[in-house]
Design a protein around this motif. Structure first.
Motif, PDB file in Angstrom:
ATOM      1  N   THR A  17     -40.966 -17.701 -43.961  1.00  0.00           N
ATOM      2  CA  THR A  17     -40.914 -16.624 -42.968  1.00  0.00           C
ATOM      3  C   THR A  17     -41.872 -16.829 -41.796  1.00  0.00           C
ATOM      4  O   THR A  17     -41.803 -16.100 -40.814  1.00  0.00           O
ATOM      5  N   GLY A  18     -42.781 -17.805 -41.905  1.00  0.00           N
ATOM      6  CA  GLY A  18     -43.721 -17.968 -40.804  1.00  0.00           C
ATOM      7  C   GLY A  18     -44.666 -19.131 -40.997  1.00  0.00           C
ATOM      8  O   GLY A  18     -44.565 -19.910 -41.955  1.00  0.00           O
ATOM      9  N   HIS A  19     -45.614 -19.230 -40.079  1.00  0.00           N
ATOM     10  CA  HIS A  19     -46.644 -20.277 -40.093  1.00  0.00           C
ATOM     11  C   HIS A  19     -47.789 -19.805 -39.203  1.00  0.00           C
ATOM     12  O   HIS A  19     -47.698 -18.736 -38.579  1.00  0.00           O
ATOM     13  N   ASP A  20     -48.836 -20.598 -39.123  1.00  0.00           N
ATOM     14  CA  ASP A  20     -50.019 -20.196 -38.361  1.00  0.00           C
ATOM     15  C   ASP A  20     -49.993 -20.667 -36.907  1.00  0.00           C
ATOM     16  O   ASP A  20     -51.007 -20.597 -36.212  1.00  0.00           O
ATOM     17  N   GLY A  21     -48.843 -21.152 -36.461  1.00  0.00           N
ATOM     18  CA  GLY A  21     -48.728 -21.548 -35.057  1.00  0.00           C
ATOM     19  C   GLY A  21     -49.449 -22.839 -34.744  1.00  0.00           C
ATOM     20  O   GLY A  21     -49.879 -23.583 -35.625  1.00  0.00           O
ATOM     21  N   PHE A  22     -49.613 -23.102 -33.454  1.00  0.00           N
ATOM     22  CA  PHE A  22     -50.179 -24.375 -33.021  1.00  0.00           C
ATOM     23  C   PHE A  22     -51.643 -24.554 -33.429  1.00  0.00           C
ATOM     24  O   PHE A  22     -52.128 -25.678 -33.475  1.00  0.00           O
ATOM     25  N   LYS A  23     -52.329 -23.464 -33.763  1.00  0.00           N
ATOM     26  CA  LYS A  23     -53.748 -23.609 -34.125  1.00  0.00           C
ATOM     27  C   LYS A  23     -53.939 -24.419 -35.398  1.00  0.00           C
ATOM     28  O   LYS A  23     -55.001 -24.982 -35.629  1.00  0.00           O
ATOM     29  N   MET A  24     -52.877 -24.497 -36.232  1.00  0.00           N
ATOM     30  CA  MET A  24     -52.959 -25.264 -37.471  1.00  0.00           C
ATOM     31  C   MET A  24     -52.030 -26.473 -37.471  1.00  0.00           C
ATOM     32  O   MET A  24     -51.902 -27.158 -38.484  1.00  0.00           O
ATOM     33  N   VAL A  80     -45.471 -33.094 -48.776  1.00  0.00           N
ATOM     34  CA  VAL A  80     -44.043 -32.884 -48.517  1.00  0.00           C
ATOM     35  C   VAL A  80     -43.816 -31.731 -47.546  1.00  0.00           C
ATOM     36  O   VAL A  80     -42.896 -31.762 -46.719  1.00  0.00           O
ATOM     37  N   VAL A  81     -44.675 -30.724 -47.609  1.00  0.00           N
ATOM     38  CA  VAL A  81     -44.537 -29.576 -46.704  1.00  0.00           C
ATOM     39  C   VAL A  81     -44.955 -29.956 -45.289  1.00  0.00           C
ATOM     40  O   VAL A  81     -44.304 -29.586 -44.304  1.00  0.00           O
ATOM     41  N   LEU A  82     -46.050 -30.711 -45.172  1.00  0.00           N
ATOM     42  CA  LEU A  82     -46.491 -31.155 -43.850  1.00  0.00           C
ATOM     43  C   LEU A  82     -45.390 -31.957 -43.160  1.00  0.00           C
ATOM     44  O   LEU A  82     -45.129 -31.790 -41.962  1.00  0.00           O
ATOM     45  N   ASP A  83     -44.727 -32.826 -43.914  1.00  0.00           N
ATOM     46  CA  ASP A  83     -43.632 -33.609 -43.358  1.00  0.00           C
ATOM     47  C   ASP A  83     -42.445 -32.727 -42.983  1.00  0.00           C
ATOM     48  O   ASP A  83     -41.858 -32.868 -41.912  1.00  0.00           O
ATOM     49  N   PHE A  84     -42.093 -31.812 -43.880  1.00  0.00           N
ATOM     50  CA  PHE A  84     -40.870 -31.022 -43.709  1.00  0.00           C
ATOM     51  C   PHE A  84     -41.028 -29.905 -42.676  1.00  0.00           C
ATOM     52  O   PHE A  84     -40.031 -29.418 -42.149  1.00  0.00           O
ATOM     53  N   ALA A  85     -42.252 -29.518 -42.403  1.00  0.00           N
ATOM     54  CA  ALA A  85     -42.487 -28.431 -41.441  1.00  0.00           C
ATOM     55  C   ALA A  85     -41.882 -28.743 -40.083  1.00  0.00           C
ATOM     56  O   ALA A  85     -41.430 -27.837 -39.374  1.00  0.00           O
ATOM     57  N   ARG A  86     -41.849 -30.019 -39.709  1.00  0.00           N
ATOM     58  CA  ARG A  86     -41.290 -30.392 -38.406  1.00  0.00           C
ATOM     59  C   ARG A  86     -39.802 -30.078 -38.307  1.00  0.00           C
ATOM     60  O   ARG A  86     -39.261 -29.945 -37.205  1.00  0.00           O
ATOM     61  N   SER A 146     -42.373 -26.970 -30.736  1.00  0.00           N
ATOM     62  CA  SER A 146     -42.627 -26.273 -32.000  1.00  0.00           C
ATOM     63  C   SER A 146     -43.815 -26.911 -32.706  1.00  0.00           C
ATOM     64  O   SER A 146     -43.997 -28.130 -32.636  1.00  0.00           O
ATOM     65  N   PRO A 147     -44.614 -26.104 -33.400  1.00  0.00           N
ATOM     66  CA  PRO A 147     -45.712 -26.678 -34.186  1.00  0.00           C
ATOM     67  C   PRO A 147     -45.155 -27.436 -35.385  1.00  0.00           C
ATOM     68  O   PRO A 147     -44.134 -27.057 -35.953  1.00  0.00           O
ATOM     69  N   ALA A 148     -45.803 -28.530 -35.758  1.00  0.00           N
ATOM     70  CA  ALA A 148     -45.331 -29.339 -36.886  1.00  0.00           C
ATOM     71  C   ALA A 148     -46.516 -29.874 -37.679  1.00  0.00           C
ATOM     72  O   ALA A 148     -47.652 -29.807 -37.243  1.00  0.00           O
ATOM     73  N   MET A 149     -46.181 -30.420 -38.854  1.00  0.00           N
ATOM     74  CA  MET A 149     -47.185 -30.957 -39.773  1.00  0.00           C
ATOM     75  C   MET A 149     -48.227 -29.884 -40.100  1.00  0.00           C
ATOM     76  O   MET A 149     -49.393 -29.972 -39.717  1.00  0.00           O
ATOM     77  N   MET A 150     -47.793 -28.876 -40.849  1.00  0.00           N
ATOM     78  CA  MET A 150     -48.632 -27.710 -41.118  1.00  0.00           C
ATOM     79  C   MET A 150     -48.134 -26.979 -42.365  1.00  0.00           C
ATOM     80  O   MET A 150     -46.989 -27.169 -42.783  1.00  0.00           O
ATOM     81  N   PRO A 151     -48.968 -26.114 -42.981  1.00  0.00           N
ATOM     82  CA  PRO A 151     -48.505 -25.288 -44.098  1.00  0.00           C
ATOM     83  C   PRO A 151     -47.463 -24.274 -43.631  1.00  0.00           C
ATOM     84  O   PRO A 151     -47.378 -23.950 -42.445  1.00  0.00           O
ATOM     85  N   LEU A 152     -46.677 -23.767 -44.586  1.00  0.00           N
ATOM     86  CA  LEU A 152     -45.655 -22.767 -44.282  1.00  0.00           C
ATOM     87  C   LEU A 152     -45.883 -21.517 -45.122  1.00  0.00           C
ATOM     88  O   LEU A 152     -46.361 -21.591 -46.251  1.00  0.00           O
ATOM     89  N   GLN A 153     -45.539 -20.374 -44.554  1.00  0.00           N
ATOM     90  CA  GLN A 153     -45.687 -19.090 -45.238  1.00  0.00           C
ATOM     91  C   GLN A 153     -44.341 -18.656 -45.813  1.00  0.00           C
ATOM     92  O   GLN A 153     -43.295 -18.889 -45.200  1.00  0.00           O
ATOM     93  N   THR A 154     -44.376 -18.018 -46.992  1.00  0.00           N
ATOM     94  CA  THR A 154     -43.139 -17.593 -47.652  1.00  0.00           C
ATOM     95  C   THR A 154     -43.092 -16.089 -47.857  1.00  0.00           C
ATOM     96  O   THR A 154     -44.119 -15.415 -47.886  1.00  0.00           O
ATOM     97  N   LYS A 155     -41.863 -15.595 -48.014  1.00  0.00           N
ATOM     98  CA  LYS A 155     -41.664 -14.170 -48.299  1.00  0.00           C
ATOM     99  C   LYS A 155     -42.122 -13.845 -49.713  1.00  0.00           C
ATOM    100  O   LYS A 155     -42.673 -12.761 -49.961  1.00  0.00           O
ATOM    101  N   GLU A 156     -41.930 -14.757 -50.631  1.00  0.00           N
ATOM    102  CA  GLU A 156     -42.266 -14.534 -52.034  1.00  0.00           C
ATOM    103  C   GLU A 156     -43.780 -14.548 -52.241  1.00  0.00           C
ATOM    104  O   GLU A 156     -44.457 -15.464 -51.752  1.00  0.00           O
TER     105      GLU A 156
END
Length: 412
Positions: free
Chosen positions: A347-354, A247-253, A194-204
């Motif tokens: 709801t998502g993320h930019d995948g391994f590219k980020m 905090v998001v980069l850490d928690f994304a994992r 799984s991709p980790a240490m990255m921004p996350l996308q939200t529904k809101e």
């Protein structure tokens, strides 16, 4: 010694592979370092935005704890090459370091180019042979022992091979998961990636209106019954379509693997520096007493930035122009509840590219932690991100790469 015959072949020129090559060469081994890109250390060059957070000053026990239940796997590697040994090693090759905040260690130049130059000079001094644009397509074995590697253009032989190919993050810097394929073909289990240490996308979509400010000391929690223990603390930044920040980069994992199971991952955010509902209620009442004429947005802005205050008031269905006294009890209670724990749905993320790192990899059960050698194939070693072990931001993953590379290079 016949042509293309070496004591050790290292696949991959990231931090782990370079350290491994240097340590082996210092032990009088004839070393070949293979890199599929035109230049060495491409990902290392980009680390930390080019500033290169090399390690941190935690004790080994604290360091291992930050990696979770598998952290003990690092014990022997850290005993051999912890942050103090790394700093000493770098000093020996002319790279000075410091820890401006007392925790994170950087080159004093704050440039990864300094690190790469130091490594490059040392490898030249030791006579390490470096071949770029050499993609390894197969590991060669003779019975139960490694015998060499085959690349797209040639075959090279050695009784010891170190796989230091990294993960899948940043494919533009050469990450294609080669090491997983090579290891898997020889029977090693590869855990879910799984991709980790990255921004996350939200529904809101309201988050897009709150991009101006960094929110300090935020607590994040996963609001799923089986995963309520997952939480993290740190600074957060809202983005056009989600959240980022340390905090998001850490928690994304923790979150990205859950997105494979669930369409969305509900989070709860405490944006008010750990205040609970009672503390928030008391503080709002006290601020109201000081200035009863102020609007609810102005009042909430004593706790949070104005843009974020406005959005949370809207979530509570409150007229932004009203004063605190004119808001009915149910809406006040909802507002206070939202200030204590604001819900967001990932709801998502930019995948391994980020992704800065990869969660998952070659199973640790197939690797001897005292040597980094495969338990399945004699003479085959692994180090760095290719293994199923990842940590948070702050020099953890690079220190692990250096420590595991050192141990593999020393004992291969």
């Amino acid at each position: 010694m016949k042509e293309n015959q070496y004591d050790l072949i290292v696949i991959g020129s990231g931090g782990a592979g370079i350290i491994a090559a240097i340590v082996a060469a210092r032990n009088s081994k004839r070393v070949l370092l293979l890199e599929k890109l035109p230049k060495i250390a491409s990902k290392l060059k980009a680390t930390g935005g080019g500033r290169c957070n090399l390690t941190n000053t935690l004790s080994n026990e604290e360091f291992m704890a930050r990696f979770g239940r598998d952290g003990r796997f690092m014990q022997d590697a850290l005993l051999a090459f912890d942050h103090k040994e790394l700093i000493k090693f770098l000093g020996e090759i002319g790279v000075e370091t410091h820890a401006p905040d007392g925790f994170r260690v950087f080159p004093t130049s704050h440039s990864s180019a300094t690190i790469i130059s130091g490594f490059d000079d040392e490898m030249k001094r030791l006579g390490i042979e470096i071949l770029c644009e050499q993609k390894v397509t197969r590991l060669l074995i003779d019975g139960e022992h490694i015998s060499g590697v085959k690349t797209t253009t040639d075959t090279f032989y050695a009784k010891n091979v170190i796989v230091a190919t990294g993960g899948l993050g940043y494919p533009t810097l050469g990450a294609e998961g080669d090491g997983y394929t090579l290891a898997g073909e020889l029977g090693h289990k590869i855990t879910d990636l799984s991709p980790a240490m990255m921004p996350l996308q939200t529904k809101e979509d309201w988050v897009a209106n709150c991009r101006a400010d960094t929110i300090a000391k935020v607590e994040l929690r996963v609001n799923l019954k089986k995963h309520k223990k997952l939480r993290a603390n740190g600074d957060l930044i809202f983005t056009k379509n989600g959240i980022r920040g340390p905090v998001v980069l850490d928690f994304a994992r923790e979150v990205t693997p859950l997105l494979k199971k669930y369409e969305e991952v509900p989070l709860l955010l405490n944006l008010t520096k750990g205040r609970n509902e009672e503390q928030i209620k008391t503080e709002l009442q006290n601020e109201y007493q000081k200035n009863p004429a102020q609007s609810i947005v102005e009042l909430v802005s004593t706790l949070l930035p104005t843009a974020l205050s406005s959005e949370i008031c809207k979530l509570a269905d409150i007229d932004l122009e009203l004063t605190y006294k004119k808001i009915d009890g149910a809406k006040k209670a909802k507002l206070i509840s939202l200030l204590a724990w604001t819900p967001l749905s990932v709801t998502g993320h930019d995948g391994f590219k980020m992704a800065m790192i990869t969660r998952g990899g070659v199973s640790l059960k197939d690797i001897n932690p005292k040597t980094m050698q495969s338990k399945l194939v004699n003479g085959l070693y692994f180090c760095g991100e290719v293994m199923n072990l990842d940590g948070p931001c702050g020099g953890y993953n690079l220190q692990w790469s250096f420590a595991s590379g050192y141990l593999a290079g020393k004992l291969s």
